[in-house]
Structures are given as C-alpha cells and as structure tokens.
Design an enzyme around this catalytic site. Structure first.
Site, PDB file in Angstrom:
ATOM      1  N   LYS A  32     -12.093  -0.972   2.170  1.00 12.76           N
ATOM      2  CA  LYS A  32     -11.421  -0.175   1.148  1.00 12.76           C
ATOM      3  C   LYS A  32     -12.276  -0.141  -0.116  1.00 12.76           C
ATOM      4  O   LYS A  32     -13.207   0.640  -0.200  1.00 12.76           O
ATOM      5  CB  LYS A  32      -9.994  -0.680   0.946  1.00 12.76           C
ATOM      6  CG  LYS A  32      -9.130  -0.445   2.199  1.00 12.76           C
ATOM      7  CD  LYS A  32      -7.713  -0.901   2.044  1.00 12.76           C
ATOM      8  CE  LYS A  32      -6.844  -0.457   3.223  1.00 12.76           C
ATOM      9  NZ  LYS A  32      -7.260  -0.995   4.532  1.00 12.76           N
ATOM     10  N   SER A  76       0.788  -1.233   0.000  1.00 18.85           N
ATOM     11  CA  SER A  76       0.000   0.000   0.000  1.00 18.85           C
ATOM     12  C   SER A  76       0.816   1.278   0.000  1.00 18.85           C
ATOM     13  O   SER A  76       0.334   2.315  -0.454  1.00 18.85           O
ATOM     14  CB  SER A  76      -0.930   0.008   1.212  1.00 18.85           C
ATOM     15  OG  SER A  76      -0.192  -0.019   2.426  1.00 18.85           O
ATOM     16  N   HIS A  80      -5.587  -4.291  -0.489  1.00 22.88           N
ATOM     17  CA  HIS A  80      -5.513  -3.144  -1.389  1.00 22.88           C
ATOM     18  C   HIS A  80      -5.792  -3.531  -2.839  1.00 22.88           C
ATOM     19  O   HIS A  80      -5.495  -2.755  -3.749  1.00 22.88           O
ATOM     20  CB  HIS A  80      -4.157  -2.455  -1.270  1.00 22.88           C
ATOM     21  CG  HIS A  80      -3.975  -1.759   0.041  1.00 22.88           C
ATOM     22  ND1 HIS A  80      -4.484  -0.496   0.299  1.00 22.88           N
ATOM     23  CD2 HIS A  80      -3.377  -2.161   1.192  1.00 22.88           C
ATOM     24  CE1 HIS A  80      -4.189  -0.144   1.540  1.00 22.88           C
ATOM     25  NE2 HIS A  80      -3.523  -1.144   2.102  1.00 22.88           N
TER      26      HIS A  80
END
Length: 409
Positions: free
Chosen positions: A253, A194, A222
C-alpha cells in the site's frame, strides 16, 4: 445420474449476479510518471487500444509505486541477481535483500525482529493461526470489523474467540473480565479500518491488555508509511508502539510494492518462522520486490512530504464532496467513502462513472462490508490534482442525479 458440477457453478454465479455482487476486473495499465492516469482496455475494442481513465481506488496511497528511487532499486536488483528468489526461505530463497528488509522493518517499528510474507493476507492468516498452535488454550478477542485475513487466521487456528463491538473498549473489557484469568489471551485489531477510515483507540486497548495479561496484535496495513514518526504507523503516532506485542503490516500500500510482514520479539518471530506453514512452504518474494520495498521504506523514514500532501489531498476531497451534497461517510483518515447502501445501485454507479466519465472507482459490496452499507471508496493520493477532483465531483453529481440518489441541499 452424475452430479452436475457445471450447473452448481452456474447457479452460484447467477446468485451473485442477481444480488449485484458479481465482480468484473478492470483491465488497466497505469502510466509510469503520469499516475493516477491509466489506460482501460476492453474486449469490445477491436483495435486493441485503451481508453484514458483516472484511478481513484488504488491502495498505492503515496505513489511510491512510481517513485524513481523504488524503480531504480528494482532495476538494479534484477540486473544484479535476476528475477525470482529461487525457493522458499528455508531452501535457497533467503537473499541479502530479504535480510536487509527484515532489519529495516524491525527498526521501523522498534522491535527485535521482523518476518516477511508474500502478502498482508498471508502474514495475518499464518501468524494468527500459528499463535493458536504455539499457545495452547489461547483466547482471541477480535474487533468485529477486522479484515477477512485476520478472521481467516483466527478460524484456521481453531482456538476460542470472542468478537467485541467495533472500537468498543467497554465491551472488550466485559469479555476479558469474563475469561479464564490463567488462559493466554490476544487482542487482535486494526489501526485504520479500511472501509470506514476510522482509527482504533490503541492506548485504551493497550491499557486493557496490560490489565488482563493479554498480548496485543495490531494490523497496520492501512497506516504504515502514512502516519507517525518515520511512517511507522498509528501506534507510533499514538505513542503506543512499544506497548504492542505484534505489529503486522503490508508492503503493497503506502510502500507501493507487494508483500506482508510482522514485527515482534525475537522469540515470537522465530516461532512463526519455525511453525507457520504459510511461511515455510511459500516461495519468497522476488529479490527485486524486496529491493524496491527497502528503498521505499528508507525514503519514507526520512521524508514527510508525501504524508503531508496525502493528508491535505484527502481533506480537500472531503470538503468538495460535502459542498456538493454527496453522502460522505465521516472519516478522520485518508480514506474517503461515499455511502450508496444498495449493491446493484453501487455497481451501476461505478459502471456509469467508468463508462461515461473515465472515473475508475470500484463498488464495495458484501462481504467486504455488511449488506445495506455498500459504498464507493475513494483513495486520493498526492498526485490527484484539484482539477481531477473537480472533474470527479462533477461526474459524481451527474451520475448521482441520473440514478435518482438523494444529495444534501
């Protein structure tokens, strides 16, 4: 004389402030339907009003936290069953929303079973530490840039571990070759790192795992929702998903809500469910959270629009940064980092952007990244327009020059 607890706390905080690493929370409210616009609140504002800002560092990568399907599902769940889950999964906290969501996640990754946690941090910590207890003599091989939650989980497990150089499969093989061939082994790595935005070589790692009899554990937090068919992640994109034993992900996310999970074989998931304190003794996710996530995953399984737009927006922002001579760190993913290289300077730049230009991007300092590699990490989304990007670049150039940070000609 009694121990001075207060002095110790003050000294610890003062050291952080001297290094420029003391963190201050930004008090913001996102505007529904207008993201990435938000309001910034300040204790110095006597009228209680807010200042308009543009958010450039959210992990809500696809804006699913604003999606009408997600919001509707959450409203419907609240109206149907109320707010909280009422307990741990073992004691009244397993609702049909949780069961459906776990089935959906297992299907997404082509695994037999899935297990929900309250966060991605907890899913990594609980799973990795519990595997060390369930598999006596386990040796874990961990990428040096793995997330803190993975590091903590490995540490809590108390088993043998070896750290291999980032994405260095040759070094990983050296360590595997030197290990006891009869011992159980696990390779732990991420799909997208990330802070750098780099992808891992999933196929090469799977090859080594098969060669040396190791389990594979991939953190896809991610990448889920954003890469691969149906948004199943980088392993799905690479064609290696079926070769990876444990896939860990987040619901906070790309899916836009909150929570974490693992998917794996039915037996492995049942072991974590049965032995992990971080799962057993935690109140389950609120039904509305599970319902909103379920709607988000189902939408992204059938829609590529958000993924395609994100890729285009990230590429556009990178091109604009490069054209302005800003120190873009090479990143093949949707993450767009600018190198600063000094903690105090990184915070000063971030503060200037927020105060003078309404640009909200947090400084990324140690221990999130190594000292000397401090950076600003931008996460463009499908909702960031060209006009927003141009305003951001203009602000960055002004602040960069004001702080006498070099730019490329």
């Amino acid at each position: 004389m009694a121990f001075s607890y207060k002095t110790s706390f003050q000294d610890a905080l003062a050291a952080l402030k001297r290094e420029g690493r003391y963190r201050i929370f930004a008090d913001i409210l996102r505007e529904r339907g207008a993201y990435p616009k938000a309001g910034l609140y300040s204790a110095s504002d006597t009228d209680g009003g807010s200042k308009p800002i543009t958010v450039w560092c959210s992990n809500d990568y696809l804006n699913m936290g604003q999606h009408p399907k997600v919001l509707a599902a959450m409203h419907e769940a609240v109206d149907a069953v109320g707010a909280g889950s009422g307990g741990t999964r073992n004691i009244s906290g397993t609702t049909h929303y949780h069961v459906e969501l776990e089935r959906e996640l297992a299907d997404l990754h082509g695994k037999e079973a899935a297990l929900l946690f309250t966060s991605g941090f907890v899913s990594n910590d609980a799973t990795l530490s519990t595997l060390s207890k369930v598999l006596p003599g386990l040796i874990i091989f961990s990428d040096e840039l793995n997330h803190a939650s993975m590091i903590e989980g490995i540490r809590h497990g108390g088993t043998a571990k070896y750290v291999f150089r980032h994405n260095d499969v040759a070094h990983l093989e050296e360590l595997l070759k030197a290990a006891n061939p009869a011992a159980p082994k696990l390779i732990a790595f991420e799909s997208v790192y990330s802070m750098e935005g780099e992808f891992s070589p999933t196929a090469a790692i799977c090859d080594l795992a098969e060669k040396y009899g190791a389990l594979t554990y991939i953190d896809e937090v991610h990448s889920v929702g954003m890469y691969g068919p149906r948004g199943a992640g980088v392993a799905a994109r690479d064609g290696t998903m079926d070769r990876i034993d444990i896939i860990e992900g987040t619901l906070a996310k790309a899916f836009g809500v909150m929570g974490g999970y693992i998917t794996a074989s039915a037996e492995l998931v049942d072991c974590i469910r049965s032995f992990a304190p971080g799962f057993i003794f935690t109140t389950s996710l609120a039904p509305a959270i599970a319902a909103g996530t379920l709607a988000s995953i189902r939408h992204l399984k059938s829609s590529d629009v958000e993924r395609q737009k994100l890729a285009e927006r990230a590429a556009t922002l990178k091109a604009k940064f490069t054209a302005a001579g800003l120190p873009l760190m090479e990143s093949p993913s949707h993450i767009v980092p600018l190198m600063v290289g000094d903690a105090a300077l990184c915070k000063a730049v971030s503060d200037s952007l927020l105060k003078d230009h309404g640009v909200y991007v947090q400084p990324i300092n140690y221990p999130t990244v190594p000292r000397g590699t401090e950076r600003l990490r931008f996460t463009p989304s499908p909702a960031h327009t060209d006009a927003m990007m141009d305003a951001l670049v203009e602000a960055l150039v002004v602040v960069w020059d004001a702080h006498k940070i070099a730019r490329a000609a």
